[in-house]
Design a protein around this motif. Structure first.
Motif, PDB file in Angstrom:
ATOM      1  N   ALA A 437     -28.534 -24.194  43.434  1.00 48.67           N
ATOM      2  CA  ALA A 437     -27.829 -25.447  42.061  1.00 48.67           C
ATOM      3  C   ALA A 437     -26.412 -25.292  41.913  1.00 48.67           C
ATOM      4  O   ALA A 437     -25.768 -26.458  41.914  1.00 48.67           O
ATOM      5  CB  ALA A 437     -28.314 -25.115  40.956  1.00 48.67           C
ATOM      6  N   ARG A 438     -25.905 -24.125  42.047  1.00 49.16           N
ATOM      7  CA  ARG A 438     -24.524 -23.967  41.976  1.00 49.16           C
ATOM      8  C   ARG A 438     -23.874 -24.484  43.036  1.00 49.16           C
ATOM      9  O   ARG A 438     -22.545 -25.343  43.050  1.00 49.16           O
ATOM     10  CB  ARG A 438     -23.904 -22.703  41.754  1.00 49.16           C
ATOM     11  CG  ARG A 438     -22.342 -22.391  41.751  1.00 49.16           C
ATOM     12  CD  ARG A 438     -22.213 -21.058  41.082  1.00 49.16           C
ATOM     13  NE  ARG A 438     -20.722 -20.597  41.010  1.00 49.16           N
ATOM     14  CZ  ARG A 438     -20.151 -19.476  40.519  1.00 49.16           C
ATOM     15  NH1 ARG A 438     -21.014 -18.515  40.220  1.00 49.16           N
ATOM     16  NH2 ARG A 438     -19.012 -19.496  40.533  1.00 49.16           N
ATOM     17  N   TYR A 439     -24.087 -24.205  44.282  1.00 52.45           N
ATOM     18  CA  TYR A 439     -23.456 -24.628  45.436  1.00 52.45           C
ATOM     19  C   TYR A 439     -24.049 -25.785  46.206  1.00 52.45           C
ATOM     20  O   TYR A 439     -23.812 -26.217  47.312  1.00 52.45           O
ATOM     21  CB  TYR A 439     -23.388 -23.430  46.266  1.00 52.45           C
ATOM     22  CG  TYR A 439     -22.735 -22.365  45.747  1.00 52.45           C
ATOM     23  CD1 TYR A 439     -21.270 -22.624  45.728  1.00 52.45           C
ATOM     24  CD2 TYR A 439     -23.208 -21.362  45.313  1.00 52.45           C
ATOM     25  CE1 TYR A 439     -20.470 -21.456  45.330  1.00 52.45           C
ATOM     26  CE2 TYR A 439     -22.342 -20.238  44.823  1.00 52.45           C
ATOM     27  CZ  TYR A 439     -21.017 -20.393  44.632  1.00 52.45           C
ATOM     28  OH  TYR A 439     -20.244 -19.482  44.201  1.00 52.45           O
ATOM     29  N   ASP A 440     -25.167 -26.468  45.536  1.00 47.12           N
ATOM     30  CA  ASP A 440     -25.792 -27.517  46.170  1.00 47.12           C
ATOM     31  C   ASP A 440     -26.500 -27.282  47.557  1.00 47.12           C
ATOM     32  O   ASP A 440     -26.017 -27.827  48.561  1.00 47.12           O
ATOM     33  CB  ASP A 440     -24.724 -28.709  46.290  1.00 47.12           C
ATOM     34  CG  ASP A 440     -25.456 -30.096  46.508  1.00 47.12           C
ATOM     35  OD1 ASP A 440     -26.619 -30.133  46.304  1.00 47.12           O
ATOM     36  OD2 ASP A 440     -25.081 -30.894  47.002  1.00 47.12           O
ATOM     37  N   GLN A 441     -26.961 -26.405  47.686  1.00 47.19           N
ATOM     38  CA  GLN A 441     -27.688 -25.910  49.014  1.00 47.19           C
ATOM     39  C   GLN A 441     -29.125 -26.234  48.912  1.00 47.19           C
ATOM     40  O   GLN A 441     -29.920 -26.314  47.951  1.00 47.19           O
ATOM     41  CB  GLN A 441     -27.540 -24.258  49.119  1.00 47.19           C
ATOM     42  CG  GLN A 441     -26.262 -23.980  49.253  1.00 47.19           C
ATOM     43  CD  GLN A 441     -25.850 -22.443  49.050  1.00 47.19           C
ATOM     44  OE1 GLN A 441     -26.704 -21.767  48.463  1.00 47.19           O
ATOM     45  NE2 GLN A 441     -24.777 -21.804  49.921  1.00 47.19           N
ATOM     46  N   ASP A 442     -29.793 -26.292  50.320  1.00 52.44           N
ATOM     47  CA  ASP A 442     -31.210 -26.209  50.458  1.00 52.44           C
ATOM     48  C   ASP A 442     -32.067 -25.177  50.343  1.00 52.44           C
ATOM     49  O   ASP A 442     -31.565 -24.307  50.956  1.00 52.44           O
ATOM     50  CB  ASP A 442     -31.333 -27.099  51.803  1.00 52.44           C
ATOM     51  CG  ASP A 442     -30.912 -28.696  51.680  1.00 52.44           C
ATOM     52  OD1 ASP A 442     -31.083 -29.386  50.949  1.00 52.44           O
ATOM     53  OD2 ASP A 442     -30.646 -29.056  52.948  1.00 52.44           O
TER      54      ASP A 442
END
Length: 568
Positions: A437-442
């Protein structure tokens, strides 16, 4: 910017230090990153394309010190080189202590055109140094108390002074029970004005530690429901703290307490070290109460704690051990002292720990977890070795601290397969989703179920069924990346959490897993198949919703005929 050409560019790429070059913009939002080398990618986990055009703020987070950043900006505004340390963050959210220098690059007119920064991860180096200093400080207390000549008050004062030395505490206190109150008998740091203070046992966190005879960690007194006197705690600067009961021979004399004016200032390592130091004070109080004279001459630092603490010389002999050795190995401490390690531990256990001990006696700090085949039975331990190095650089021995973590590990792993159990998996998954969520990762979750497993058990027996699950674990693990997490979900179900993986990639991973299991028959059983459900995490979604979607996809795979992958 024109990137460094030729040999200069090659030198930057081959540097062991991380290198970053930015433009000279200091006003908000700050300088833009124009170049990073391979060492930067390795250290931070960011690929170049992730950071080029961004500002160095991408590396910053909660633990990054604003005061350091302010000094950095001031130096750069003056056109000066800056060197400092603070915490930065890897792409996966892991903090690391960074040492970095920033150099202004100027043109012929003296105007700054770029900034060049060199960055180093010094987290491990600082941690090793701190552990060594802490153990040496505790050992120093042990020697001073064992030599005698210190009255009880001097022992108290030595303990609180050393507590400030081995932790990040602002203050340290020795509280001793008197009636229904705890009295401040020795103070240090920010608590110096509090000598002789009295706290009601039943209304304080120290009193709770005293009553329960448990080590208590308070991360933030403002939100900790166990802290009743919140205003009083904040008034003296108690925001976070550690309370350690002073226990010897089943008697609790009081509490040893450290605290800080900042939240989350202490961790498990601080608790363990303070537990060691509290053993010294509890033993001294025991002696002051006129108990057995022989006990007062023994090594009182570590006898009161259930952790193996020893000093090992270069000949691999125990020179000093605490009383815990007697309980672990059924041998008196007096009989252990002077013996080689293999005579006490057994040859197999010694050979297991030997590489770690070799490293310590070569001058390296060592910390590891391992299952050790002791002569008295297998145990999983966490061990820490700190070399004893003289001022001339000679290594003359090593301090060893060994904690039994068998029960802890059993609580986290599945006994049959050795994989994480569902409880541990969900805890790891929660952390991974926070980072995503913090780094917008899958992130993608795969749930897997062995097809018709009940019939396999009925036909071949439960022992063969267990062997199938063990073999499936090995095949699945062989198809996964190091970053993927595999767990036994329960029964014949397994779970895989794959970071930086979208649903299409997750389905491909699941198909590789399915093929690895079904393409080669199992000895004595034949072909075994699995069904898999795949779901990609959605921004803002909680873990339980993600699990539900993956479970529904798994159900669909079962309903559609088994031995297949369905993405939800």
């Amino acid at each position: 910017m024109e990137l460094p050409p030729g040999l200069f560019r090659e030198a930057l790429e081959k540097s062991n230090d991380a290198i970053m070059i930015t433009d000279p913009q200091l006003d908000t939002p700050g300088p833009r990153i124009l170049y990073v080398n391979r060492a930067f990618e390795t250290m931070t986990g960011y690929a170049r394309e992730d950071v080029l055009g961004a500002t160095p703020r991408v590396l910053q987070g909660e633990k990054t010190e604003k005061a350091v950043l302010k000094r950095l900006k001031g130096a750069l505004e003056r056109g000066e080189t800056f060197t400092g340390e603070t915490y930065n963050y890897c792409r996966d959210g892991t903090p690391f202590l960074m040492e970095w220098s920033v150099y202004p690059i100027k043109d012929d007119s003296g105007a700054v055109t770029h900034y060049l920064a060199t960055l180093r991860d010094i987290t491990d180096r600082r941690a090793r140094l701190r552990r060594r200093e802490q153990l040496e400080a505790v050992n120093r207390i042990q020697r001073e108390v064992a030599q005698g000549g210190l009255d009880l008050q001097r022992v108290r004062e030595k303990i609180v002074e050393t507590a400030l030395e081995i932790t990040n505490a602002d203050a340290a206190v020795v509280e001793e029970a008197e009636g229904d109150e705890l009295v401040y008998r020795a103070v240090a740091g920010g608590a110096r004005e509090s000598l002789h203070w009295r706290l009601p046992i039943d209304e304080s966190l120290s009193g709770l530690s005293y009553r329960r005879q448990e080590v208590l960690l308070c991360e933030d007194s403002r939100s900790d429901d166990r802290v009743r006197l919140k205003e009083g705690a904040q008034r003296i600067g108690f925001i976070s703290g550690v309370m350690v009961p002073l226990v010897h021979e089943h008697r609790c004399y009081g509490v040893f307490k450290v605290f800080s004016a900042t939240p989350h200032a202490f961790g498990e390592e601080d608790c363990q070290l303070l537990e060691l130091a509290s053993g010294v004070l509890a033993s001294a109080l025991f002696n002051a109460a006129a108990f057995d004279d022989e006990v007062s001459r023994r090594n009182l630092l570590v006898d009161a704690i259930p952790i193996l603490v020893s000093y090992i010389d270069r000949d691999r002999r125990y020179q000093e051990v605490n009383a815990a050795y007697e309980k672990w190995f059924g041998i008196s401490a007096a009989d252990i002292r002077g013996k080689h390690l293999w005579e006490v531990l057994g040859n197999e256990a010694y050979e297991t720990i030997r590489p770690h001990l070799d490293a310590a006696l070569s001058g390296n700090s060592v910390s590891y977890e391992s299952r050790i085949p002791y002569a008295s039975g297998d145990q999983t331990v966490h061990a820490q070795y700190e070399p004893h190095i003289l001022r001339n650089g000679e290594v003359v021995g090593a301090y060893a601290v060994v904690r039994d973590i068998t029960t802890l590990k059993q609580a986290e792993t599945d006994f049959l397969t050795g994989l994480f159990n569902r409880r541990k998996f969900e805890a790891l998954a929660q952390n991974m989703l926070k980072s995503a969520a913090r780094y917008d990762q899958d992130v993608t979750l795969v749930l897997m179920d062995v097809d018709d497993f009940k019939s396999l058990n009925d036909r071949f027996g439960h022992l063969e069924g267990d062997q199938i699950l063990t073999s499936i674990t090995q095949r699945v693990a062989g198809t996964l990346r190091d970053a993927d997490t595999l767990a036994r979900w329960g029964g014949e179900e397994f779970a895989i959490l794959a970071p930086e993986t979208d649903v299409e990639q997750g389905a491909q991973l699941a198909e590789r897993v399915r093929a690895a299991i079904s393409d080669e028959p199992f000895n004595g059983v034949g072909v075994v198949t699995v069904s898999l459900g795949v779901a990609q995490w959605r921004q803002g979604e909680d873990l339980f919703s993600l699990q539900d979607r993956a479970d529904r996809a798994l159900y669909a795979a079962k309903h559609q005929g088994r031995n297949r992958v369905v993405a939800g």
